[in-house]
Design a protein around this motif. Structure first.
Motif, PDB file in Angstrom:
ATOM      1  N   LEU A 208       0.881  -1.160   0.000  1.00 56.17           N
ATOM      2  CA  LEU A 208       0.000   0.000   0.000  1.00 56.17           C
ATOM      3  C   LEU A 208       0.923   1.215   0.000  1.00 56.17           C
ATOM      4  N   PRO A 209       0.628   2.178  -0.848  1.00 55.11           N
ATOM      5  CA  PRO A 209       1.578   3.272  -1.015  1.00 55.11           C
ATOM      6  C   PRO A 209       1.836   4.048   0.281  1.00 55.11           C
ATOM      7  N   ASP A 210       2.969   4.689   0.298  1.00 58.51           N
ATOM      8  CA  ASP A 210       3.438   5.506   1.408  1.00 58.51           C
ATOM      9  C   ASP A 210       2.384   6.502   1.884  1.00 58.51           C
ATOM     10  N   LEU A 216       2.203   1.733   6.289  1.00 62.67           N
ATOM     11  CA  LEU A 216       3.222   1.822   7.327  1.00 62.67           C
ATOM     12  C   LEU A 216       4.549   1.264   6.839  1.00 62.67           C
ATOM     13  N   ALA A 217       5.605   1.814   7.428  1.00 61.72           N
ATOM     14  CA  ALA A 217       6.939   1.317   7.107  1.00 61.72           C
ATOM     15  C   ALA A 217       7.195   0.060   7.923  1.00 61.72           C
ATOM     16  N   GLU A 218       6.393  -0.963   7.706  1.00 66.61           N
ATOM     17  CA  GLU A 218       6.563  -2.224   8.413  1.00 66.61           C
ATOM     18  C   GLU A 218       6.750  -3.313   7.361  1.00 66.61           C
ATOM     19  N   ASP A 286      -4.105  -9.065   3.300  1.00 66.55           N
ATOM     20  CA  ASP A 286      -5.111  -8.001   3.150  1.00 66.55           C
ATOM     21  C   ASP A 286      -4.575  -6.867   2.285  1.00 66.55           C
ATOM     22  N   TYR A 287      -3.343  -6.480   2.548  1.00 61.48           N
ATOM     23  CA  TYR A 287      -2.739  -5.407   1.758  1.00 61.48           C
ATOM     24  C   TYR A 287      -2.607  -5.839   0.298  1.00 61.48           C
ATOM     25  N   ARG A 291      -4.256  -4.174  -3.045  1.00 60.80           N
ATOM     26  CA  ARG A 291      -3.381  -3.718  -4.118  1.00 60.80           C
ATOM     27  C   ARG A 291      -3.658  -4.488  -5.426  1.00 60.80           C
ATOM     28  N   TYR A 292      -3.939  -5.778  -5.268  1.00 64.22           N
ATOM     29  CA  TYR A 292      -4.190  -6.627  -6.429  1.00 64.22           C
ATOM     30  C   TYR A 292      -5.469  -6.188  -7.151  1.00 64.22           C
TER      31      TYR A 292
END
Ligand code: ZN
Length: 299
Positions: A208-210, A216-218, A286-287, A291-292
């Motif tokens: 998922l984009p920034d 999150l940066a995880e 989920d992400y 995105r897909y």
């Protein structure tokens, strides 16, 4: 230009070259090789943390911090979000010691200095030109602000606004570096699609984009991808399904071209990505699903 300024300028010039080839931080060995000035080579830094080559007469040329050899790596949260500076500590041998006097002189003269900030053992993030904007001999703490030139933001006009922008950019950079390190490490420094392991060609992609607040940066929001697969992923020419299958866009699949398209892209259609060893590091389904869906709607 006086001698001190000329030496600082030569050091900055060399650093600009070094960081260009070291996206993950500058290795101590590179820094140790110093920089050319006149007929000789001068060192950038010393083990003691506060340093000025003996050829100079003014304030410090550089300050350094190192990470502890054990324990967790350091992250950007050491700078509070409402602060625009790093906090650096005097050497613990009194405000009158030679080293600390170098700091104090750099503050009085407002000399541009270099900050070698240890991010891992023998690895540094380098900031320059930095300025000491506060000096408190009682607490032994100084504030170090990163100057504008360090981040090519010279077009900004007001100094007060500049400082905020610069520090926000510094924080962003630390954040991105942290994300990159964590993601690449989880994927053992390989592209999750093609397994390329040349780190200079590897990037940490956001699923998922920034800008998404969940972006999150995880690690579960990241994928280690080589430049070409990252580009294709971001352009929705390549998607990764929630069950980790690589899908190429119909447009690419129908096209015929040289080896980059045939073997570099189309050959991976239907294959599965290589997952990190630790399940906690796996990309979030989920992400990926979200995105897909975006990939499918475009493709
Ligand atoms: Zn790849």
């Amino acid at each position: 230009m006086d001698l001190d300024s000329a030496i600082r300028a030569a050091a900055f010039e060399r650093l600009a070259e070094l960081v260009r080839y070291c996206p993950d931080g500058v290795p101590a060995a590179e820094i140790k090789s110093g920089f050319i000035f006149g007929d000789g080579i001068l060192p950038f830094r010393s083990q003691q943390g506060i340093f000025r080559p003996k050829e100079m007469t003014g304030g410090a040329l550089s300050i350094s911090t190192v990470v502890p050899t054990s324990g967790p790596p350091r992250y950007d949260d050491e700078i509070a979000s409402d602060e625009n500076f790093f906090v650096y500590r005097y050497r613990d041998n009194g405000p009158q010691s030679f080293d600390n006097q170098l700091l104090r002189k750099a503050y009085r003269d407002q000399s541009p200095i270099i900050y070698f900030r240890g991010i891992a053992p023998a690895l540094y993030d380098v900031f320059w030109p930095c300025f000491i904007t506060n000096d408190d001999p009682v607490s032994g703490l100084i504030h170090v602000e990163v100057g504008v030139a360090a981040l090519d933001l010279a077009e900004l006009k007001s100094p007060a606004v500049e400082r905020k922008y610069v520090m926000r950019a510094v924080r962003q950079r630390l954040h991105q570096q942290q994300f990159r390190r964590m993601v690449l490490r989880a994927y053992r420094e390989r592209c999750t699609i093609c397994r390329l392991r040349e780190t200079r060609l590897l990037q940490a992609a956001h699923i998922l984009p920034d800008r998404d607040e969940r972006g999150l940066a995880e690690v579960p929001n990241g994928l280690s991808l080589c430049s070409i697969h990252h580009g294709a992923f971001d352009a929705n020419l390549l998607g990764i399904s929630p069950d980790f299958a690589v899908q190429l866009s119909p447009r690419l699949l129908e096209d015929h071209d040289g080896p980059m398209l045939e073997q570099g892209l189309k050959a991976f259609h239907g294959t599965h990505i290589n997952l990190p060893q630790r399940e906690a590091d796996h990309p979030s389904r989920d992400y990926l699903e979200e995105r897909y869906a975006a990939f499918r709607s475009v493709a």
